[in-house]
Motif scaffolding. Structure first.
Motif, PDB file in Angstrom:
ATOM      1  N   GLU A 396     -20.065  -1.596  10.843  1.00 26.74           N
ATOM      2  CA  GLU A 396     -18.958  -0.676  11.123  1.00 26.74           C
ATOM      3  C   GLU A 396     -18.291  -1.060  12.431  1.00 26.74           C
ATOM      4  OE1 GLU A 396     -17.804   2.531   9.890  1.00 26.74           O
ATOM      5  OE2 GLU A 396     -18.961   2.246   8.044  1.00 26.74           O
ATOM      6  N   LYS A 397     -16.971  -1.076  12.436  1.00 30.28           N
ATOM      7  CA  LYS A 397     -16.240  -1.333  13.675  1.00 30.28           C
ATOM      8  C   LYS A 397     -14.962  -0.511  13.605  1.00 30.28           C
ATOM      9  CE  LYS A 397     -14.037  -5.231  15.947  1.00 30.28           C
ATOM     10  NZ  LYS A 397     -13.084  -6.077  15.256  1.00 30.28           N
ATOM     11  N   SER A 398     -14.741   0.326  14.605  1.00 24.69           N
ATOM     12  CA  SER A 398     -13.539   1.175  14.562  1.00 24.69           C
ATOM     13  C   SER A 398     -12.302   0.321  14.773  1.00 24.69           C
ATOM     14  CB  SER A 398     -13.606   2.241  15.642  1.00 24.69           C
ATOM     15  OG  SER A 398     -14.544   3.204  15.261  1.00 24.69           O
ATOM     16  N   PRO A 399     -11.293   0.485  13.936  1.00 25.79           N
ATOM     17  CA  PRO A 399     -10.052  -0.260  14.136  1.00 25.79           C
ATOM     18  C   PRO A 399      -9.309   0.266  15.364  1.00 25.79           C
ATOM     19  CG  PRO A 399      -9.807   1.302  12.336  1.00 25.79           C
ATOM     20  CD  PRO A 399     -11.231   1.393  12.796  1.00 25.79           C
ATOM     21  N   ALA A 400      -8.181  -0.387  15.692  1.00 22.21           N
ATOM     22  CA  ALA A 400      -7.454  -0.032  16.916  1.00 22.21           C
ATOM     23  C   ALA A 400      -6.992   1.422  16.905  1.00 22.21           C
ATOM     24  CB  ALA A 400      -6.261  -0.973  17.089  1.00 22.21           C
ATOM     25  N   MET A 401      -6.719   1.960  15.728  1.00 24.00           N
ATOM     26  CA  MET A 401      -6.148   3.307  15.679  1.00 24.00           C
ATOM     27  C   MET A 401      -6.788   4.134  14.572  1.00 24.00           C
ATOM     28  SD  MET A 401      -2.091   2.559  16.098  1.00 24.00           S
ATOM     29  CE  MET A 401      -1.698   0.915  15.540  1.00 24.00           C
ATOM     30  N   ASP A 402      -6.789   5.452  14.784  1.00 22.47           N
ATOM     31  CA  ASP A 402      -7.113   6.401  13.719  1.00 22.47           C
ATOM     32  C   ASP A 402      -5.859   7.211  13.460  1.00 22.47           C
ATOM     33  OD1 ASP A 402      -9.897   6.597  12.597  1.00 22.47           O
ATOM     34  OD2 ASP A 402     -10.354   6.362  14.724  1.00 22.47           O
ATOM     35  N   LEU A 403      -5.189   6.898  12.366  1.00 19.66           N
ATOM     36  CA  LEU A 403      -3.904   7.520  12.069  1.00 19.66           C
ATOM     37  C   LEU A 403      -4.001   8.398  10.840  1.00 19.66           C
ATOM     38  CD1 LEU A 403      -1.685   4.325  12.409  1.00 19.66           C
ATOM     39  CD2 LEU A 403      -2.145   6.038  14.162  1.00 19.66           C
ATOM     40  N   VAL A 404      -3.095   9.364  10.765  1.00 22.51           N
ATOM     41  CA  VAL A 404      -2.879  10.087   9.515  1.00 22.51           C
ATOM     42  C   VAL A 404      -1.434   9.859   9.120  1.00 22.51           C
ATOM     43  CG1 VAL A 404      -2.641  12.369   8.464  1.00 22.51           C
ATOM     44  CG2 VAL A 404      -4.660  11.811   9.837  1.00 22.51           C
ATOM     45  N   ARG A 405      -1.266   9.314   7.938  1.00 23.02           N
ATOM     46  CA  ARG A 405       0.083   9.008   7.476  1.00 23.02           C
ATOM     47  C   ARG A 405       0.606  10.114   6.584  1.00 23.02           C
ATOM     48  NH1 ARG A 405       1.303   4.192   3.278  1.00 23.02           N
ATOM     49  NH2 ARG A 405       0.489   5.783   1.874  1.00 23.02           N
ATOM     50  N   LEU A 406       1.803  10.586   6.882  1.00 18.39           N
ATOM     51  CA  LEU A 406       2.509  11.489   5.984  1.00 18.39           C
ATOM     52  C   LEU A 406       3.643  10.653   5.389  1.00 18.39           C
ATOM     53  CD1 LEU A 406       2.713  14.627   8.334  1.00 18.39           C
ATOM     54  CD2 LEU A 406       0.948  14.092   6.623  1.00 18.39           C
ATOM     55  N   ALA A 407       3.424  10.139   4.194  1.00 23.82           N
ATOM     56  CA  ALA A 407       4.409   9.253   3.565  1.00 23.82           C
ATOM     57  C   ALA A 407       5.353  10.104   2.721  1.00 23.82           C
ATOM     58  CB  ALA A 407       3.705   8.222   2.685  1.00 23.82           C
ATOM     59  N   ILE A 408       6.631   9.857   2.868  1.00 21.68           N
ATOM     60  CA  ILE A 408       7.615  10.693   2.191  1.00 21.68           C
ATOM     61  C   ILE A 408       8.089   9.998   0.916  1.00 21.68           C
ATOM     62  CG2 ILE A 408       9.733  12.048   2.511  1.00 21.68           C
ATOM     63  CD1 ILE A 408       7.590  12.675   4.650  1.00 21.68           C
ATOM     64  N   PRO A 409       7.801  10.588  -0.252  1.00 24.24           N
ATOM     65  CA  PRO A 409       8.315  10.008  -1.501  1.00 24.24           C
ATOM     66  C   PRO A 409       9.846   9.924  -1.461  1.00 24.24           C
ATOM     67  CG  PRO A 409       6.640  11.657  -1.966  1.00 24.24           C
ATOM     68  CD  PRO A 409       6.963  11.762  -0.493  1.00 24.24           C
ATOM     69  N   ARG A 410      10.401   8.945  -2.131  1.00 27.41           N
ATOM     70  CA  ARG A 410      11.854   8.726  -2.081  1.00 27.41           C
ATOM     71  C   ARG A 410      12.612   9.699  -2.992  1.00 27.41           C
ATOM     72  NH1 ARG A 410       8.954   4.358  -1.383  1.00 27.41           N
ATOM     73  NH2 ARG A 410       9.415   3.049   0.426  1.00 27.41           N
ATOM     74  N   ARG A 411      13.565  10.394  -2.422  1.00 26.71           N
ATOM     75  CA  ARG A 411      14.503  11.275  -3.152  1.00 26.71           C
ATOM     76  C   ARG A 411      13.810  12.473  -3.827  1.00 26.71           C
ATOM     77  NH1 ARG A 411      18.106   6.538  -6.217  1.00 26.71           N
ATOM     78  NH2 ARG A 411      16.264   6.411  -7.555  1.00 26.71           N
ATOM     79  N   VAL A 412      12.662  12.905  -3.294  1.00 29.39           N
ATOM     80  CA  VAL A 412      11.870  13.930  -3.971  1.00 29.39           C
ATOM     81  C   VAL A 412      11.925  15.288  -3.262  1.00 29.39           C
ATOM     82  CG1 VAL A 412       9.494  14.599  -4.570  1.00 29.39           C
ATOM     83  CG2 VAL A 412      10.335  12.310  -5.118  1.00 29.39           C
ATOM     84  N   TYR A 413      11.686  15.289  -1.948  1.00 30.79           N
ATOM     85  CA  TYR A 413      11.615  16.546  -1.206  1.00 30.79           C
ATOM     86  C   TYR A 413      12.913  16.777  -0.428  1.00 30.79           C
ATOM     87  CZ  TYR A 413       6.662  16.525  -2.410  1.00 30.79           C
ATOM     88  OH  TYR A 413       5.477  16.522  -3.096  1.00 30.79           O
ATOM     89  N   THR A 414      13.232  18.079  -0.246  1.00 28.79           N
ATOM     90  CA  THR A 414      14.453  18.436   0.472  1.00 28.79           C
ATOM     91  C   THR A 414      14.105  18.771   1.921  1.00 28.79           C
ATOM     92  OG1 THR A 414      14.195  20.759  -0.068  1.00 28.79           O
ATOM     93  CG2 THR A 414      15.431  19.408  -1.641  1.00 28.79           C
ATOM     94  N   GLN A 415      15.127  19.083   2.688  1.00 32.24           N
ATOM     95  CA  GLN A 415      14.896  19.347   4.102  1.00 32.24           C
ATOM     96  C   GLN A 415      13.973  20.548   4.323  1.00 32.24           C
ATOM     97  OE1 GLN A 415      18.373  19.342   6.543  1.00 32.24           O
ATOM     98  NE2 GLN A 415      17.253  20.076   8.329  1.00 32.24           N
ATOM     99  N   SER A 416      14.046  21.566   3.449  1.00 26.66           N
ATOM    100  CA  SER A 416      13.181  22.731   3.691  1.00 26.66           C
ATOM    101  C   SER A 416      11.709  22.376   3.441  1.00 26.66           C
ATOM    102  CB  SER A 416      13.624  23.942   2.867  1.00 26.66           C
ATOM    103  OG  SER A 416      13.559  23.649   1.500  1.00 26.66           O
ATOM    104  N   HIS A 417      11.452  21.471   2.513  1.00 24.86           N
ATOM    105  CA  HIS A 417      10.070  21.000   2.350  1.00 24.86           C
ATOM    106  C   HIS A 417       9.595  20.350   3.647  1.00 24.86           C
ATOM    107  CE1 HIS A 417      11.146  20.747  -2.104  1.00 24.86           C
ATOM    108  NE2 HIS A 417      10.085  21.517  -2.093  1.00 24.86           N
ATOM    109  N   ILE A 418      10.473  19.552   4.214  1.00 20.58           N
ATOM    110  CA  ILE A 418      10.100  18.824   5.438  1.00 20.58           C
ATOM    111  C   ILE A 418       9.926  19.800   6.609  1.00 20.58           C
ATOM    112  CG2 ILE A 418      10.853  17.014   7.071  1.00 20.58           C
ATOM    113  CD1 ILE A 418       9.933  15.975   4.281  1.00 20.58           C
TER     114      ILE A 418
END
Ligand code: F0G
Length: 459
Positions: A396-418
């Motif tokens: 085990e070796k920890s990578p440089a970062m521990d990230l959480v990605r919030l990936a936005i599907p294309r053309r799916v959610y509106t501004q109020s979802h965001i």
């Protein structure tokens, strides 16, 4: 003349799909049943799904229309020629090999050209790319610029390759490097772009050391938009012209059409070298299908062809990049630590910084992903110690970062979802001290993040 600041969605909605609201208690139960791994949830139990931007986009009316034109001829389908022509018009590559998705293109390319002990340089390999290199007993070597490894650092092209490090690798280990890859945009490093200038630098080194240069082109259009808006002197060029120039610097590419192909499935391998193309096609026939469909239906080829035309449209890219930036701005304003600047397809929260009371070996990314699900029904993904911590030798070796990605599907959610997503992240950040780490109870040897099971650690 009025000057508008609001950038609106460049489409109207013709067909809608309901999302299911659940109670916090139901979500807590569902997550426990899923072994605290959001990959193992039922999609229905998720309110806003930001697990990935891959294959989750909404297709246009024109794409659905094209689907009805799909030609299901086994060999020599009309839909293949339409697909091939669109890909060639964009990339200029001689050989176009359809595959069912990006990783199939990777596997076919790497299995055809790598041997044990080889080294593949890249800015950052994505998980499947890395796994497809390592399964050939070759080394996946990440050479992103130092700025690309520091979450808080602002740089216009944080996905750039460290050219001095690439030169060193080619000088020291050149005999073991069958090809050089660059990922646009650099997903693992935060959806960050690579400049045209940097791609030219990679090309020069590849020429000097006589190495083929391949793009991992999943998000080529988003990269082209960043080049247009950030690289000096390029604002007058269209995204398509910039994309063409990016491809013209390479000898081939792997592509997941589930991202900037605006399709739900599909991909391709495209390249100039005749001998490599022949080897790849032979393997394609073995594992994917005949070279004019490569594991796809004729209608999929039509959807991808149309998607590749729509994805370089300026109003689309303007809205796309701005909508990610909007979420990013809201989180930054609230003091949530995120990768700077905003990426092209996702916002990446620096879970290691936000949850500094949870050490990397207790998976702060998993703690944050799980809290977002339980508190708000939002599904993100950990890109950190679980995804990358296990080394090929099992250590085990920890990578440089521990990230959480919030990936936005294309053309799916509106501004109020965001807006809801922003509120949820800010709310979870406010109760961060209640969050605890996790322990892995069960995991496979490779790509463990997909199926590993966890247990929450006691307070
Ligand atoms: N390369 C990059 C940079 C990717 O982001 C992905 C997929 C692939 C290759 C493989 O493509 O999924 O069509 O086989 N990324 C998705 C994601 C899964 O969620 O980022 P694929």
């Amino acid at each position: 003349m009025l000057q508008f600041k609001t950038i609106i969605e460049p489409f109207r909605i013709k067909s809608v799909e309901s999302i299911k609201f659940t109670e916090r208690e139901e979500r807590a139960t569902a997550l426990a049943q899923a072994g605290y791994n959001v990959f193992l949830l039922r999609g229905e139990d998720v309110l806003i799904d930001l697990l990935t931007d891959s294959g989750t986009g909404a297709m246009s009316a024109a794409q659905w229309g094209a689907i009805m034109q799909g030609d299901e001829t086994y060999a020599g389908s009309r839909s293949f020629y339409r697909f091939r022509d669109v890909v060639q018009d964009l990339t200029g590559f001689r050989h176009v090999i359809p595959t069912h998705q990006g990783r199939a293109a990777e596997r076919i390319l790497f299995h055809s050209v790598l041997k044990p002990g080889d080294v593949v340089p890249n800015n950052n390999h994505f998980d499947t790319t890395r796994a497809n290199v390592e399964v050939e007993q070759a080394e996946a070597r990440d050479l992103v610029i130092p700025e690309g490894r520091v979450p808080s650092q602002v740089h216009p092209f944080k996905g750039n390759v460290d050219l001095a490090a690439l030169e060193w690798t080619l000088a020291q280990d050149g005999g073991r490097v069958p090809l050089v890859m660059v990922t646009v945009t650099n997903n693992t490093g935060g959806g960050q772009p690579v400049s045209l200038e940097n791609l030219r630098g990679v090309r020069r080194l590849c020429d000097r050391f006589q190495k083929p240069f391949f793009l991992d082109a999943c998000r080529f259009a988003e990269n082209a938009w960043f080049v247009k808006t950030r690289e000096p002197g390029l604002s007058g060029r269209t995204p398509k012209e910039i994309a063409r120039e990016m491809f013209s610097l390479a000898d081939g590419c792997t592509m997941s059409a589930k991202k900037d192909g605006l399709a739900n499935i599909g991909g391709f391998l495209a390249l100039n070298d005749d001998a490599w193309a022949e080897r790849c096609r032979n393997l394609l026939i073995l594992t994917e299908g005949f070279p004019t469909y490569g594991g796809l239906a004729g209608y999929d080829l039509e959807a991808v062809a149309r998607g590749l035309e729509e994805v370089v449209e300026e109003p689309y890219l303007h809205y796309r990049i701005r909508s990610i930036e909007y979420l990013h701005e809201r989180l930054v304003a609230a003091g949530v630590q995120v990768i700077q600047p905003a990426g092209g397809h996702a916002v990446y929260i620096d879970a290691r910084a936000l949850l500094s009371h949870i050490p990397p070996r207790e998976y702060p990314g998993i703690a944050l992903v799980n809290a977002l699900y339980v508190e708000a029904g939002i599904r993100g993904v950990e890109i950190g110690s679980v995804m990358f911590g296990r080394q090929p030798d099992g250590s085990e070796k920890s990578p440089a970062m521990d990230l959480v990605r919030l990936a936005i599907p294309r053309r799916v959610y509106t501004q109020s979802h965001i807006d809801y997503v922003a509120e949820a992240v800010i709310g979870v950040a406010a109760i961060k001290h209640e969050l605890r780490g996790f322990r892995i109870t069960k995991a496979p040897a490779v790509l463990r993040h997909f199926t590993a099971q966890f247990e929450p650690l006691a307070a």
